[in-house]
Design a protein around this motif. Structure first.
Motif, PDB file in Angstrom:
ATOM      1  N   MET A   1     -89.241   4.573  24.527  1.00  0.00           N
ATOM      2  CA  MET A   1     -88.804   3.689  23.436  1.00  0.00           C
ATOM      3  C   MET A   1     -89.846   2.593  23.213  1.00  0.00           C
ATOM      4  N   GLY A   2     -90.329   2.456  22.005  1.00  0.00           N
ATOM      5  CA  GLY A   2     -91.299   1.399  21.721  1.00  0.00           C
ATOM      6  C   GLY A   2     -90.578   0.089  21.488  1.00  0.00           C
ATOM      7  N   ASN A   3     -91.318  -0.943  21.250  1.00  0.00           N
ATOM      8  CA  ASN A   3     -90.679  -2.187  20.831  1.00  0.00           C
ATOM      9  C   ASN A   3     -91.598  -2.890  19.853  1.00  0.00           C
ATOM     10  N   TYR A   4     -91.136  -4.046  19.343  1.00  0.00           N
ATOM     11  CA  TYR A   4     -91.900  -4.645  18.255  1.00  0.00           C
ATOM     12  C   TYR A   4     -93.189  -5.279  18.710  1.00  0.00           C
ATOM     13  N   TYR A   5     -93.461  -5.225  20.010  1.00  0.00           N
ATOM     14  CA  TYR A   5     -94.770  -5.679  20.476  1.00  0.00           C
ATOM     15  C   TYR A   5     -95.696  -4.490  20.714  1.00  0.00           C
ATOM     16  N   SER A   6     -95.183  -3.275  20.465  1.00  0.00           N
ATOM     17  CA  SER A   6     -95.964  -2.095  20.782  1.00  0.00           C
ATOM     18  C   SER A   6     -97.289  -2.098  20.020  1.00  0.00           C
ATOM     19  N   HIS A   7     -98.356  -1.977  20.754  1.00  0.00           N
ATOM     20  CA  HIS A   7     -99.689  -2.003  20.183  1.00  0.00           C
ATOM     21  C   HIS A   7     -99.841  -0.852  19.188  1.00  0.00           C
ATOM     22  N   ASN A   8     -99.381   0.347  19.588  1.00  0.00           N
ATOM     23  CA  ASN A   8     -99.533   1.506  18.717  1.00  0.00           C
ATOM     24  C   ASN A   8     -98.784   1.332  17.406  1.00  0.00           C
ATOM     25  N   SER A   9     -97.554   0.799  17.495  1.00  0.00           N
ATOM     26  CA  SER A   9     -96.767   0.592  16.283  1.00  0.00           C
ATOM     27  C   SER A   9     -97.525  -0.312  15.323  1.00  0.00           C
ATOM     28  N   THR A  10     -98.105  -1.387  15.867  1.00  0.00           N
ATOM     29  CA  THR A  10     -98.778  -2.351  15.012  1.00  0.00           C
ATOM     30  C   THR A  10     -99.999  -1.722  14.353  1.00  0.00           C
ATOM     31  N   ILE A  11    -100.732  -0.910  15.107  1.00  0.00           N
ATOM     32  CA  ILE A  11    -101.909  -0.253  14.520  1.00  0.00           C
ATOM     33  C   ILE A  11    -101.458   0.674  13.392  1.00  0.00           C
ATOM     34  N   LYS A  12    -100.390   1.437  13.660  1.00  0.00           N
ATOM     35  CA  LYS A  12     -99.859   2.395  12.672  1.00  0.00           C
ATOM     36  C   LYS A  12     -99.494   1.646  11.380  1.00  0.00           C
ATOM     37  N   ILE A  13     -98.816   0.505  11.527  1.00  0.00           N
ATOM     38  CA  ILE A  13     -98.381  -0.273  10.365  1.00  0.00           C
ATOM     39  C   ILE A  13     -99.603  -0.791   9.619  1.00  0.00           C
ATOM     40  N   LYS A  14    -100.570  -1.300  10.374  1.00  0.00           N
ATOM     41  CA  LYS A  14    -101.748  -1.899   9.732  1.00  0.00           C
ATOM     42  C   LYS A  14    -102.486  -0.845   8.918  1.00  0.00           C
ATOM     43  N   GLU A 145     -80.845   8.113   1.680  1.00  0.00           N
ATOM     44  CA  GLU A 145     -79.634   8.454   2.449  1.00  0.00           C
ATOM     45  C   GLU A 145     -78.494   7.441   2.259  1.00  0.00           C
ATOM     46  N   PHE A 146     -78.826   6.157   2.060  1.00  0.00           N
ATOM     47  CA  PHE A 146     -77.785   5.119   2.084  1.00  0.00           C
ATOM     48  C   PHE A 146     -77.595   4.452   0.720  1.00  0.00           C
ATOM     49  N   ASP A 147     -76.340   4.060   0.461  1.00  0.00           N
ATOM     50  CA  ASP A 147     -76.032   3.350  -0.779  1.00  0.00           C
ATOM     51  C   ASP A 147     -76.396   1.867  -0.664  1.00  0.00           C
ATOM     52  N   PHE A 148     -76.375   1.362   0.583  1.00  0.00           N
ATOM     53  CA  PHE A 148     -76.645  -0.064   0.782  1.00  0.00           C
ATOM     54  C   PHE A 148     -77.292  -0.235   2.161  1.00  0.00           C
ATOM     55  N   VAL A 149     -78.444  -0.913   2.204  1.00  0.00           N
ATOM     56  CA  VAL A 149     -79.095  -1.177   3.496  1.00  0.00           C
ATOM     57  C   VAL A 149     -79.296  -2.690   3.642  1.00  0.00           C
ATOM     58  N   HIS A 150     -78.871  -3.192   4.788  1.00  0.00           N
ATOM     59  CA  HIS A 150     -78.852  -4.629   5.042  1.00  0.00           C
ATOM     60  C   HIS A 150     -79.688  -4.930   6.288  1.00  0.00           C
ATOM     61  N   MET A 151     -80.378  -6.071   6.282  1.00  0.00           N
ATOM     62  CA  MET A 151     -81.089  -6.506   7.495  1.00  0.00           C
ATOM     63  C   MET A 151     -80.999  -8.037   7.553  1.00  0.00           C
ATOM     64  N   GLU A 152     -80.718  -8.579   8.727  1.00  0.00           N
ATOM     65  CA  GLU A 152     -80.459 -10.019   8.818  1.00  0.00           C
ATOM     66  C   GLU A 152     -81.123 -10.671  10.043  1.00  0.00           C
ATOM     67  N   SER A 153     -81.649 -11.844   9.818  1.00  0.00           N
ATOM     68  CA  SER A 153     -82.166 -12.727  10.888  1.00  0.00           C
ATOM     69  C   SER A 153     -83.342 -12.143  11.667  1.00  0.00           C
ATOM     70  N   MET A 154     -84.398 -11.813  10.966  1.00  0.00           N
ATOM     71  CA  MET A 154     -85.616 -11.298  11.597  1.00  0.00           C
ATOM     72  C   MET A 154     -86.786 -12.276  11.460  1.00  0.00           C
ATOM     73  N   HIS A 155     -86.526 -13.482  10.924  1.00  0.00           N
ATOM     74  CA  HIS A 155     -87.649 -14.366  10.592  1.00  0.00           C
ATOM     75  C   HIS A 155     -88.407 -14.888  11.803  1.00  0.00           C
ATOM     76  N   LEU A 156     -87.790 -14.877  13.000  1.00  0.00           N
ATOM     77  CA  LEU A 156     -88.517 -15.322  14.195  1.00  0.00           C
ATOM     78  C   LEU A 156     -89.172 -14.130  14.908  1.00  0.00           C
ATOM     79  N   ILE A 157     -88.981 -12.944  14.352  1.00  0.00           N
ATOM     80  CA  ILE A 157     -89.394 -11.733  15.067  1.00  0.00           C
ATOM     81  C   ILE A 157     -90.559 -10.999  14.386  1.00  0.00           C
ATOM     82  N   PHE A 158     -90.501 -10.835  13.066  1.00  0.00           N
ATOM     83  CA  PHE A 158     -91.457  -9.951  12.388  1.00  0.00           C
ATOM     84  C   PHE A 158     -92.736 -10.677  11.951  1.00  0.00           C
TER      85      PHE A 158
END
Ligand SMILES: C[S@@+](CC[C@H](N)C(=O)[O-])C[C@H]1O[C@@H](n2cnc3c(N)ncnc32)[C@H](O)[C@@H]1O
Length: 315
Positions: A1-14, A145-158
């Protein structure tokens, strides 16, 4: 399981979204890595750890619901309870938002996703399914897939690139003409006294050390606009005065913040950032900050904002 500090994830996103990053990059967003010890501490700090974190999420949800007088701002009220309507909450935490909605809308299918399985697995309404996953491995759902997608309180994380990746994934899994909603909070120091300024500056500095610009939460509508794929972008905002001058909501938000800052882990981080002992730091939150906010001129504004938008139908 990766996490939001995962180096690979960040490279992939960049690699995938590098063309979008320049538009939002702020001189206040350094990307130098922090020291390993500090990173581990901060990583724990921003992920929910214990029952206190879960209680705080619950209280936060209910006071926000009160301020907005509703669970969401997107115009889905007429459709949400229809058979087959599918809702996803990304980074659902303890599942508070979903649990509250699932009891009200019994015909709707709710899904919650979080990297940390703090959501209830057994005692929950039958119309919710929780999934343990890292958004930065891609949302584990097909397109549209979804009619409604919600995301909350990520401003200290992303970080910025993570916002761009996460929102792009959210748009991908939303049905054409379905809605997405991002619910966040930010401040601009308006009305802040010197003690609150000192504390918030320390918190913002800690975030910047991880490449997280907390101010991005005040302009997610610009990110939505730049990503295309959505139309009808809206912003629904409420202001709270922190502390007793803001009435009951102000007291609740202040207490939640102080509770967040005075856990053992937070005190370890703040005492190092503010160059104080843990006891002095605790006193700063429990006495100095509280006293400052009682003064009649203390009108520290805190903004809660819901951005909502509709996915474009290209057909
Ligand atoms: C501040 S909490 C907010 C929880 C919930 N949305 C709420 O408003 O109560 C942030 C949540 O995002 C989750 N999270 C952080 N990074 C994630 C990732 N890469 N993938 C999935 N969830 C993540 C954390 O585990 C945490 O539960």
């Amino acid at each position: 399981m990766g996490n939001y500090y995962s180096h690979n994830s960040t490279i992939k996103i960049k690699r995938k979204y590098s063309h979008k990053l320049n538009e939002f990059t702020d001189s206040r967003s350094p990307t130098e890595p922090t020291e390993p010890h500090e990173e581990n501490l901060l990583q724990k700090y921003y992920l929910p750890n214990n029952n206190e974190d879960i209680d705080r999420q619950h209280a936060h949800h209910f006071v926000k619901r009160y301020l907005f007088q509703g669970y969401f701002s997107s115009p889905i009220e007429k459709k949400i309870n229809q058979e087959g309507f599918k809702v996803l909450d990304v980074g659902c935490g303890a599942g508070t938002w979903l649990l509250d909605l699932a009891n009200k809308y019994r015909n709707t299918d709710f899904f919650g996703l979080d990297i940390k399985p703090i959501f209830p697995n057994e005692i929950k309404p039958g119309n919710i399914k929780f999934i343990e996953a890292d958004i930065f491995n891609g949302l584990p759902f097909p397109d549209n897939e979804f009619d409604f997608v919600h995301m909350e309180s990520m401003h200290l994380i992303f970080t910025l690139d993570q916002w761009i990746y996460a929102i792009s994934e959210i748009i991908r899994v939303t049905k054409p003409e379905g809605y997405i909603e991002l619910s966040e909070a930010y401040t601009n120091f308006k009305g802040y006294g010197p003690i609150r300024i000192k504390i918030i500056e320390a918190l913002n500095k800690a975030c910047l050390q991880r490449g997280v610009d907390v101010n991005l939460a005040s302009r997610l509508d610009n990110i939505l606009q730049s990503l295309q794929g959505v139309t009808n972008i809206n912003r629904d905002e409420r202001t709270v005065i922190l502390g007793p001058n803001g009435g009951q909501p102000g007291i609740v938000f202040q207490d939640l913040f102080i509770n967040f800052c005075t856990s053992d882990l937070s005190l370890e981080i703040f005492s190092s950032l503010l160059n104080m002992t843990k006891d002095t730091c605790k006193d700063l939150f429990l006495n100095d900050l509280k006293n400052e906010s009682k003064q009649s001129k203390a009108v520290s504004e805190y903004y809660l904002v819901r951005y909502w938008a509709q996915k474009i139908n290209n057909n």
